[in-house]
Write a protein that holds these residues in place. Structure first.
Motif, PDB file in Angstrom:
ATOM      1  N   LEU A   1       2.771 -15.877  34.217  1.00 40.05           N
ATOM      2  CA  LEU A   1       3.947 -15.879  33.450  1.00 40.05           C
ATOM      3  C   LEU A   1       3.596 -15.839  32.082  1.00 40.05           C
ATOM      4  CD1 LEU A   1       4.463 -18.197  36.001  1.00 40.05           C
ATOM      5  CD2 LEU A   1       6.504 -17.716  35.490  1.00 40.05           C
ATOM      6  N   LEU A   2       3.989 -14.995  31.345  1.00 31.43           N
ATOM      7  CA  LEU A   2       3.422 -14.962  29.919  1.00 31.43           C
ATOM      8  C   LEU A   2       4.773 -15.503  28.895  1.00 31.43           C
ATOM      9  CD1 LEU A   2       2.178 -11.239  29.894  1.00 31.43           C
ATOM     10  CD2 LEU A   2       0.830 -13.482  29.812  1.00 31.43           C
ATOM     11  N   ASP A   3       4.323 -16.335  28.158  1.00 33.46           N
ATOM     12  CA  ASP A   3       5.258 -16.519  27.042  1.00 33.46           C
ATOM     13  C   ASP A   3       4.848 -15.975  25.639  1.00 33.46           C
ATOM     14  OD1 ASP A   3       7.390 -18.191  26.005  1.00 33.46           O
ATOM     15  OD2 ASP A   3       6.451 -20.078  25.530  1.00 33.46           O
ATOM     16  N   GLU A   4       5.725 -15.581  24.893  1.00 36.49           N
ATOM     17  CA  GLU A   4       5.718 -15.062  23.646  1.00 36.49           C
ATOM     18  C   GLU A   4       5.018 -13.933  23.819  1.00 36.49           C
ATOM     19  OE1 GLU A   4       7.280 -15.820  21.050  1.00 36.49           O
ATOM     20  OE2 GLU A   4       7.931 -17.998  21.513  1.00 36.49           O
ATOM     21  N   ALA A   5       5.219 -13.128  24.799  1.00 38.65           N
ATOM     22  CA  ALA A   5       4.525 -11.969  25.351  1.00 38.65           C
ATOM     23  C   ALA A   5       4.336 -10.655  24.099  1.00 38.65           C
ATOM     24  CB  ALA A   5       5.121 -11.146  26.487  1.00 38.65           C
ATOM     25  N   GLN A   6       5.123 -10.861  23.133  1.00 38.58           N
ATOM     26  CA  GLN A   6       5.251  -9.809  22.012  1.00 38.58           C
ATOM     27  C   GLN A   6       3.808  -9.971  21.288  1.00 38.58           C
ATOM     28  OE1 GLN A   6       7.612 -12.483  21.917  1.00 38.58           O
ATOM     29  NE2 GLN A   6       6.724 -13.509  20.281  1.00 38.58           N
ATOM     30  N   ASP A   7       3.022 -11.112  21.442  1.00 40.42           N
ATOM     31  CA  ASP A   7       1.996 -11.352  20.637  1.00 40.42           C
ATOM     32  C   ASP A   7       0.725 -10.689  21.235  1.00 40.42           C
ATOM     33  OD1 ASP A   7       3.206 -12.448  18.557  1.00 40.42           O
ATOM     34  OD2 ASP A   7       3.474 -14.327  19.592  1.00 40.42           O
ATOM     35  N   TYR A   8       0.964 -10.305  22.544  1.00 41.37           N
ATOM     36  CA  TYR A   8      -0.381  -9.862  23.185  1.00 41.37           C
ATOM     37  C   TYR A   8      -0.715  -8.420  22.718  1.00 41.37           C
ATOM     38  CZ  TYR A   8      -0.168 -14.115  25.722  1.00 41.37           C
ATOM     39  OH  TYR A   8      -0.079 -15.371  26.152  1.00 41.37           O
ATOM     40  N   TRP A   9      -1.879  -7.740  22.826  1.00 43.10           N
ATOM     41  CA  TRP A   9      -1.978  -6.341  22.847  1.00 43.10           C
ATOM     42  C   TRP A   9      -1.717  -5.574  24.216  1.00 43.10           C
ATOM     43  CZ3 TRP A   9      -7.633  -7.412  20.585  1.00 43.10           C
ATOM     44  CH2 TRP A   9      -7.484  -8.020  19.353  1.00 43.10           C
ATOM     45  N   PRO A  10      -1.256  -4.564  23.990  1.00 46.39           N
ATOM     46  CA  PRO A  10      -1.026  -3.800  25.163  1.00 46.39           C
ATOM     47  C   PRO A  10      -2.219  -3.628  26.291  1.00 46.39           C
ATOM     48  CG  PRO A  10      -0.360  -2.341  23.381  1.00 46.39           C
ATOM     49  CD  PRO A  10      -0.979  -3.611  22.978  1.00 46.39           C
ATOM     50  N   GLU A  11      -3.541  -3.653  25.791  1.00 43.61           N
ATOM     51  CA  GLU A  11      -4.650  -3.598  26.774  1.00 43.61           C
ATOM     52  C   GLU A  11      -4.484  -4.967  27.184  1.00 43.61           C
ATOM     53  OE1 GLU A  11      -5.235  -0.675  23.386  1.00 43.61           O
ATOM     54  OE2 GLU A  11      -4.649  -3.054  23.316  1.00 43.61           O
ATOM     55  N   GLU A  12      -4.240  -6.256  26.710  1.00 42.09           N
ATOM     56  CA  GLU A  12      -4.256  -7.408  27.217  1.00 42.09           C
ATOM     57  C   GLU A  12      -3.152  -7.526  28.444  1.00 42.09           C
ATOM     58  OE1 GLU A  12      -5.896 -10.415  23.665  1.00 42.09           O
ATOM     59  OE2 GLU A  12      -3.702  -9.526  23.781  1.00 42.09           O
ATOM     60  N   ILE A  13      -2.031  -7.116  28.185  1.00 42.97           N
ATOM     61  CA  ILE A  13      -1.010  -6.748  29.111  1.00 42.97           C
ATOM     62  C   ILE A  13      -1.363  -6.289  30.388  1.00 42.97           C
ATOM     63  CG2 ILE A  13       1.375  -6.034  29.454  1.00 42.97           C
ATOM     64  CD1 ILE A  13       1.233  -8.554  27.765  1.00 42.97           C
ATOM     65  N   GLN A  14      -2.174  -4.861  30.231  1.00 43.93           N
ATOM     66  CA  GLN A  14      -2.604  -4.319  31.456  1.00 43.93           C
ATOM     67  C   GLN A  14      -3.767  -4.981  31.880  1.00 43.93           C
ATOM     68  OE1 GLN A  14      -3.842  -0.764  28.877  1.00 43.93           O
ATOM     69  NE2 GLN A  14      -2.039   0.099  29.428  1.00 43.93           N
ATOM     70  N   LEU A  15      -4.611  -5.866  31.363  1.00 43.26           N
ATOM     71  CA  LEU A  15      -5.601  -6.804  32.277  1.00 43.26           C
ATOM     72  C   LEU A  15      -4.871  -7.646  32.916  1.00 43.26           C
ATOM     73  CD1 LEU A  15      -8.656  -7.689  32.560  1.00 43.26           C
ATOM     74  CD2 LEU A  15      -8.106  -9.147  30.334  1.00 43.26           C
ATOM     75  N   PHE A  16      -3.842  -8.457  32.323  1.00 42.27           N
ATOM     76  CA  PHE A  16      -2.989  -9.424  33.043  1.00 42.27           C
ATOM     77  C   PHE A  16      -2.450  -8.865  34.403  1.00 42.27           C
ATOM     78  CE2 PHE A  16      -2.234 -11.093  28.613  1.00 42.27           C
ATOM     79  CZ  PHE A  16      -3.387 -11.913  28.508  1.00 42.27           C
ATOM     80  N   ALA A  17      -1.572  -7.730  34.107  1.00 39.64           N
ATOM     81  CA  ALA A  17      -1.223  -7.168  35.166  1.00 39.64           C
ATOM     82  C   ALA A  17      -2.024  -6.618  36.330  1.00 39.64           C
ATOM     83  CB  ALA A  17      -0.260  -5.911  34.868  1.00 39.64           C
ATOM     84  N   SER A  18      -3.279  -6.368  36.095  1.00 46.74           N
ATOM     85  CA  SER A  18      -4.556  -5.798  36.881  1.00 46.74           C
ATOM     86  C   SER A  18      -4.796  -7.104  37.893  1.00 46.74           C
ATOM     87  CB  SER A  18      -5.614  -5.024  36.168  1.00 46.74           C
ATOM     88  OG  SER A  18      -6.376  -6.216  35.649  1.00 46.74           O
ATOM     89  N   LEU A  19      -4.530  -8.064  37.360  1.00 41.88           N
ATOM     90  CA  LEU A  19      -5.272  -9.506  38.032  1.00 41.88           C
ATOM     91  C   LEU A  19      -4.072 -10.127  38.763  1.00 41.88           C
ATOM     92  CD1 LEU A  19      -7.804 -10.621  35.656  1.00 41.88           C
ATOM     93  CD2 LEU A  19      -8.202  -9.332  37.610  1.00 41.88           C
ATOM     94  N   SER A  20      -3.020  -9.769  38.681  1.00 44.39           N
ATOM     95  CA  SER A  20      -1.654 -10.519  39.298  1.00 44.39           C
ATOM     96  C   SER A  20      -0.624  -9.327  40.005  1.00 44.39           C
ATOM     97  CB  SER A  20      -0.956 -11.049  38.127  1.00 44.39           C
ATOM     98  OG  SER A  20       0.212 -11.947  38.567  1.00 44.39           O
ATOM     99  N   LYS A  21      -0.192  -9.760  41.024  1.00 42.53           N
ATOM    100  CA  LYS A  21       0.627  -9.053  41.695  1.00 42.53           C
ATOM    101  C   LYS A  21       2.211  -8.993  40.883  1.00 42.53           C
ATOM    102  CE  LYS A  21      -0.564 -10.629  46.565  1.00 42.53           C
ATOM    103  NZ  LYS A  21       0.156 -11.462  47.533  1.00 42.53           N
TER     104      LYS A  21
END
Length: 187
Positions: free
Chosen positions: A138-158
């Motif tokens: 669960l990401l709070d203030e998701a607008q502050d992450y980089w797209p590559e960070e989002i992709q990393l989080f998505a790769s490690l979570s269902k």
């Protein structure tokens, strides 16, 4: 401090739309967009509590700053979600690397150390072929992450559950909202 003395609310105090957000399908990824003060952080914590109570404890709340982590931890005392599962993205990446015996020395420059952490975390995930280690992040203030960070989080979570408001972006880096929309099932 009692719940009614803060902005943390009981589920009974939510309107129907907010209740739908919390009880959204568990087996899907979601993005919740809303303006400042609309209760996004509270909904995120209530969602984590809902998942915990529904028998899905392998979840993690990730926030961008230490101050937000402390704030969310203070709110977690009102719910069954464990404060230890609320972390900053930086702290989480450092712990991920430590857990896999990856030692790094980071630059003192914030942006450069963020780049280094991301590079090492991506390298670890790729070299060790790490897959889903969480049921949901669960990401709070998701607008502050980089797209590559989002992709990393998505790769490690269902599944991802992100709350964001592009107008509240702290840094002038690339906007990750389109990346988040690409990895979620419902907005």
């Amino acid at each position: 401090m009692r719940m009614n003395e803060t902005w943390w609310v009981n589920p009974e105090q939510l309107d129907d739309d907010q209740k739908k957000v919390i009880a959204a399908p568990i087996n899907k990824s979601h993005l919740v967009l809303g303006p400042p003060g609309s209760g996004k952080s509270n909904l995120l914590l209530l969602r984590a509590d809902y998942l915990q109570r529904a028998g899905h404890p392998n979840t993690l709340i990730m926030v961008f700053t230490r101050q937000l982590q402390e704030f969310m931890v203070s709110g977690s005392t009102n719910y069954s979600f464990q404060a230890a599962k609320i972390t900053t993205s930086r702290g989480w990446m450092l712990e991920l690397l430590r857990a896999h015996d990856v030692k790094i020395t980071l630059s003192e420059d914030f942006k450069q150390s963020r780049i280094e952490l991301l590079k090492h975390a991506q390298g670890l995930v790729n070299s060790r072929k790490l897959g889903c280690i969480y049921e949901m992040i669960l990401l709070d203030e998701a607008q502050d992450y980089w797209p590559e960070e989002i992709q990393l989080f998505a790769s490690l979570s269902k599944h991802l559950f992100a709350v964001a408001d592009a107008r509240q972006k702290i840094y002038p880096d690339e906007d990750p909202i389109e990346t988040i929309k690409a990895v979620v099932d419902q907005t």
